[in-house]
Motif scaffolding. Sequence first.
Motif, PDB file in Angstrom:
ATOM      1  N   ASP A 194       0.819  -1.205   0.000  1.00 49.86           N
ATOM      2  CA  ASP A 194       0.000   0.000   0.000  1.00 49.86           C
ATOM      3  C   ASP A 194       0.857   1.261   0.000  1.00 49.86           C
ATOM      4  OD1 ASP A 194      -2.624  -1.329   0.310  1.00 49.86           O
ATOM      5  OD2 ASP A 194      -1.810  -1.932   2.257  1.00 49.86           O
ATOM      6  N   ASP A 241       0.012  -0.147  11.594  1.00 46.88           N
ATOM      7  CA  ASP A 241      -0.877  -0.451  12.712  1.00 46.88           C
ATOM      8  C   ASP A 241      -2.341  -0.414  12.285  1.00 46.88           C
ATOM      9  OD1 ASP A 241      -1.208  -0.833  15.695  1.00 46.88           O
ATOM     10  OD2 ASP A 241      -2.311   1.065  15.459  1.00 46.88           O
ATOM     11  N   ARG A 242      -2.632   0.388  11.254  1.00 42.43           N
ATOM     12  CA  ARG A 242      -3.999   0.483  10.733  1.00 42.43           C
ATOM     13  C   ARG A 242      -4.222  -0.429   9.529  1.00 42.43           C
ATOM     14  NH1 ARG A 242      -6.970   4.882  12.870  1.00 42.43           N
ATOM     15  NH2 ARG A 242      -6.404   4.887  15.078  1.00 42.43           N
ATOM     16  N   GLY A 243      -3.355  -1.415   9.351  1.00 40.23           N
ATOM     17  CA  GLY A 243      -3.607  -2.450   8.355  1.00 40.23           C
ATOM     18  C   GLY A 243      -2.937  -2.271   7.017  1.00 40.23           C
ATOM     19  N   ARG A 249       0.033  -2.269   4.221  1.00 34.10           N
ATOM     20  CA  ARG A 249       1.287  -2.980   3.949  1.00 34.10           C
ATOM     21  C   ARG A 249       2.320  -1.930   3.584  1.00 34.10           C
ATOM     22  NH1 ARG A 249      -1.097  -6.127  -0.891  1.00 34.10           N
ATOM     23  NH2 ARG A 249      -2.107  -4.070  -0.971  1.00 34.10           N
ATOM     24  N   ALA A 286       4.198  -4.819  13.983  1.00 32.52           N
ATOM     25  CA  ALA A 286       4.135  -4.682  12.527  1.00 32.52           C
ATOM     26  C   ALA A 286       5.161  -5.565  11.837  1.00 32.52           C
ATOM     27  CB  ALA A 286       4.336  -3.217  12.139  1.00 32.52           C
ATOM     28  N   ASN A 316       4.028  -9.242  12.199  1.00 32.81           N
ATOM     29  CA  ASN A 316       2.864  -9.585  11.370  1.00 32.81           C
ATOM     30  C   ASN A 316       3.136  -9.438   9.875  1.00 32.81           C
ATOM     31  OD1 ASN A 316       1.336 -10.052  13.679  1.00 32.81           O
ATOM     32  ND2 ASN A 316       0.618  -7.932  13.797  1.00 32.81           N
ATOM     33  N   GLN A 358       3.543  -6.651   8.279  1.00 32.64           N
ATOM     34  CA  GLN A 358       2.951  -5.427   7.733  1.00 32.64           C
ATOM     35  C   GLN A 358       4.006  -4.395   7.363  1.00 32.64           C
ATOM     36  OE1 GLN A 358      -0.551  -6.856   7.544  1.00 32.64           O
ATOM     37  NE2 GLN A 358      -0.529  -4.643   7.310  1.00 32.64           N
ATOM     38  N   ARG A 383      -7.152   6.656   7.047  1.00 33.74           N
ATOM     39  CA  ARG A 383      -6.873   5.472   7.876  1.00 33.74           C
ATOM     40  C   ARG A 383      -6.432   5.879   9.281  1.00 33.74           C
ATOM     41  NH1 ARG A 383      -4.804   0.420   5.282  1.00 33.74           N
ATOM     42  NH2 ARG A 383      -5.217   0.463   3.038  1.00 33.74           N
TER      43      ARG A 383
END
Length: 404
Positions: free
Chosen positions: A13, A33-35, A37, A70, A73, A75, A194
């Motif tokens: 992203d 943290d808000r999803g 990438r 992050a 995970n 991200q 976001r």
Amino acid sequence: MPETPDRWQFERDVVIIGGGGHVGLPLAIALADRGARVAVYDVNQATVDSVNAAVMPFSEPGAAPKLASAIHNGQLTASTDAAVVGTAENVIVVIGTPVDEHLNPDPRAIPQALATCSPHFRDGQLLILRSTVYPGVTALVEKMVSALGHDIDVAFCPERIAEHKAMEELFTLPQIVSSRSERGRKRASELFGRLTDTIVDLEPEEAELAKLFTNTWRYIKFATANQFFMMANDRGLDFERIRAGLMQDYPRARDMPGPGFTAGPCLFKDAMQLAAFSDNNFALGHAAMLVNEGLPLYLVTQMEKRYPLAEMTVGILGMAFKGDSDDVRSSLSYKLRRVLDFRAKDVLTTDPHVTTDSRLIPLDDVLAASDVLVLATPHSAYRGLETDLPVVDIWNFFGRGVAI
């Protein structure tokens, strides 16, 4: 490019150019943290290695656990390979406009820095300028991107956080968004939506000045407080007593700051950028610079009037530019040290957070060898300090007033 780009063509992203620093890394962590990438692109190998090891390369409260999450995970990742710029739909640039030794901004610095990444730009990307820029730089970047032949939107969305408050303010402060096109504005608003619920729409030139006005306003306010301190101190009066009295139950004076070193990588630089933008017809900004940058010399001169400074060892407490930070960029503690190197018998320095200064020694050693102390940076670690030494404390950190 269609109204909504095909986002499946991008692996990530967001990629942040220069993303290993105090502006870029907190933003990368917050977006992850808000999803989102997210990839960090930085030329500093040590910083990239630190980020990939889930270790913050500098102090930022609340960032470490979010970075660890992050990285764990998947991200967030960091790289020194410029090719990573081509993997993300949104390319955020946190390279600012520098000011040279003559206080002249270099508006070509950002386009030149982006030239190293430009071979990796792709159709469908949104290029977002994030750091403070000299007015007109957004337009220069638009021309550069257009000359590449890619269909890329350009936006300027200035960061508004204060260092050490990033992980709070990224999620709470309104975000200014500007772009020449409605599509670019919409995409930038969606990205920063976001993080925050409030988006402020401006044109690029308005947003560029909004950022400079904000920092320069703070710079001038601090200069006013420092000038008031000097006026009162020259008459043997304690400015802090005056300030406390005039502020008591009086809302129109509530925002008057106390005196202190006005430093760091933004306020001085941005005031000088605004001066250059106005063809150096900015007497108020230049006066603020003279007051704020002259405060270390003023303190030493006042100390000479009170103490036999040439026969004394002076201990400086704190070398970072602000309390509880490890950031020494543009710190006036170093200007204070240079002046004292000429005027005192010896100068000793200490800081509980800074690790990049070879002259730093432990606090206990400074206390044992000094004749007088200067609290240059109000670190909370000094709150319970017990010493019989005289302390120059313009912050009123110890609650004994600011008179010298």
